[in-house]
Scaffold this motif. Structure first.
Motif, PDB file in Angstrom:
ATOM      1  N   ASN A  85      10.357 112.208  89.528  1.00 16.70           N
ATOM      2  CA  ASN A  85      10.849 111.031  88.818  1.00 16.70           C
ATOM      3  C   ASN A  85      10.701 109.806  89.715  1.00 16.70           C
ATOM      4  N   ALA A  86      11.121 108.662  89.214  1.00 19.85           N
ATOM      5  CA  ALA A  86      10.947 107.423  89.970  1.00 19.85           C
ATOM      6  C   ALA A  86      11.755 107.411  91.260  1.00 19.85           C
ATOM      7  N   SER A  87      12.811 108.211  91.324  1.00 22.23           N
ATOM      8  CA  SER A  87      13.667 108.225  92.512  1.00 22.23           C
ATOM      9  C   SER A  87      13.100 109.055  93.658  1.00 22.23           C
ATOM     10  N   ASN A  88      12.377 110.125  93.333  1.00 25.78           N
ATOM     11  CA  ASN A  88      11.914 111.009  94.413  1.00 25.78           C
ATOM     12  C   ASN A  88      10.403 110.980  94.635  1.00 25.78           C
ATOM     13  N   LYS A  90       8.218 108.748  95.742  1.00 27.78           N
ATOM     14  CA  LYS A  90       7.735 108.224  97.023  1.00 27.78           C
ATOM     15  C   LYS A  90       7.938 109.224  98.148  1.00 27.78           C
ATOM     16  N   HIS A  91       9.025 109.970  98.092  1.00 27.68           N
ATOM     17  CA  HIS A  91       9.312 110.973  99.128  1.00 27.68           C
ATOM     18  C   HIS A  91       8.163 111.968  99.236  1.00 27.68           C
ATOM     19  N   TYR A 105       9.608 113.869  82.668  1.00 26.36           N
ATOM     20  CA  TYR A 105      10.254 112.600  82.999  1.00 26.36           C
ATOM     21  C   TYR A 105       9.833 111.490  82.051  1.00 26.36           C
ATOM     22  N   ASN A 116      10.737 105.002  81.440  1.00 27.66           N
ATOM     23  CA  ASN A 116      10.524 105.880  82.582  1.00 27.66           C
ATOM     24  C   ASN A 116       9.088 105.816  83.086  1.00 27.66           C
ATOM     25  N   ALA A 119       8.760 102.698  85.009  1.00 27.67           N
ATOM     26  CA  ALA A 119       9.542 102.771  86.247  1.00 27.67           C
ATOM     27  C   ALA A 119       8.778 103.512  87.343  1.00 27.67           C
ATOM     28  N   ILE A 120       8.148 104.622  86.995  1.00 29.09           N
ATOM     29  CA  ILE A 120       7.451 105.382  88.036  1.00 29.09           C
ATOM     30  C   ILE A 120       6.144 104.700  88.426  1.00 29.09           C
ATOM     31  N   GLU A 123       7.041 102.164  90.870  1.00 26.42           N
ATOM     32  CA  GLU A 123       7.467 102.749  92.148  1.00 26.42           C
ATOM     33  C   GLU A 123       6.286 103.197  92.997  1.00 26.42           C
TER      34      GLU A 123
END
Length: 252
Positions: A85-88, A90-91, A105, A116, A119-120, A123
Motif C-alpha cells: 500500500n502507499a504506506s509501506n 517505499k520500504h 489495495y 488509493n 496515493a501510491i 508515493e
C-alpha cells in the motif's frame, strides 16, 4: 518474450499453492510444493541466471522478513507484491525491490479505488508500480478478482480499461486465476487478447506446464508478452526443467 521467475511465499516459506484455495481456513489451502530452501536460495539462482523482473509474492502475513531477505539478495532484480500500500511501498523499494505490485489495495469493494491508486503513484511514481490484474472469466468476459481471488470486481479487463491504467503504471502482471497453479495449460483466449491490448510490458501467469505451452504462448502473443511459471518447474516440484525454460526464453 522473457521468462519472469517467481518466489511465492506463504507462512514464511517458499511454496507453490493453488491460489483459489488461499483463504482464512488454512486447512483448505492446496499446496503443490513446499520448498526446503529459503527465499535467498531462489533469489541467488535468478540473479546468477540474470533473470530480471521476477516477482516475490507474499501470500498473507508472516512473510515480510523472508521476502525482504530475497530483495536484499538480488537488489533491483525482483518486484514484490502482497499487502502493498502507499504506506509501506517505499520500504520495499528501499530494501531492493525494483517495483511494487498492487491489486487489492486499488480494488476496494469490487471497484477501482482511484484515491488509493493516486496515493501510491504519488508515493513511488508510476515507473515503480506494477498493477496486478488477476482475473477470472464470467459470461465470456474477464473481470479482476480480489481478496484471495474470491471476490469479483466490476472492473472488466478489456482494451479500454487496460489503456486507461497504463498511464498509472510501468507494467502489468496478469494471473489467469481459473488455471493458476493447476498445470492445465494456458488461457489461450486471454493471452491472445492481452497481446492485442497492451502497449507496456505485461507478464502472464497461469497454467504453463511444458515447452510446448511456451511455444503456443509465443505464437498466440506474438512474443509480445512475458511469462512466469511456478508449479510446473522442477525447482518447485514439477517436471519441467527450469534450465530448459531459461534456455528456451533466452534463445527467443
Amino acid at each position: 518474450m522473457k521468462f519472469r521467475p517467481c518466489i511465492d511465499m506463504h507462512q514464511g516459506k517458499v511454496k507453490q499453492i493453488v491460489g483459489e484455495t488461499l483463504n482464512a481456513d488454512q486447512g483448505a489451502v492446496i499446496e503443490n510444493f513446499v520448498s526446503s530452501y529459503d527465499s535467498v536460495h531462489y533469489a541467488e539462482l535468478f540473479r546468477k541466471d540474470k533473470l530480471v523482473g521476477g516477482h516475490v509474492i507474499m501470500l498473507g502475513g508472516g512473510n515480510e522478513e523472508e521476502a525482504v531477505r530475497a530483495l536484499n539478495a538480488y537488489p533491483g532484480g525482483l518486484q514484490i507484491g502482497g499487502g502493498i500500500n502507499a504506506s509501506n511501498a517505499k520500504h520495499y523499494l528501499e530494501q531492493g525491490a525494483s517495483h511494487v505490485i498492487v491489486t487489492s489495495y486499488i480494488f476496494r469493494d469490487g471497484k477501482l479505488d482511484m484515491d488509493n491508486l493516486n496515493a501510491i503513484v504519488a508515493e513511488v511514481g508510476a515507473d515503480k508500480l506494477v498493477i496486478d490484474l488477476s482475473c477470472k472469466e464470467r459470461d465470456g468476459k474477464w473481470y479482476v478478482v480480489t481478496n484471495q481471488w474470491k471476490q469479483f470486481s466490476d472492473f472488466e479487463v478489456n482494451e479500454d480499461n487496460i489503456r486507461y491504467l497504463e498511464q498509472f503504471c510501468d507494467e502489468f502482471l496478469i494471473h489467469a486465476v481459473d488455471v493458476e497453479g493447476k498445470q492445465s495449460g494456458i488461457q489461450q483466449s486471454l493471452v491472445s487478447s492481452l497481446a492485442q491490448w497492451v502497449t507496456i510490458p505485461c507478464t502472464y501467469a497461469g497454467g504453463a506446464r511444458s515447452l510446448e505451452d511456451l511455444a503456443l504462448f509465443k505464437e498466440l502473443s506474438g512474443g509480445k508478452l512475458d511469462i512466469t511459471i511456478g508449479s510446473a518447474l522442477d525447482i518447485y516440484g514439477g517436471k519441467l526443467p527450469y534450465e530448459q525454460v531459461v534456455a528456451y526464453c533466452d534463445g527467443e
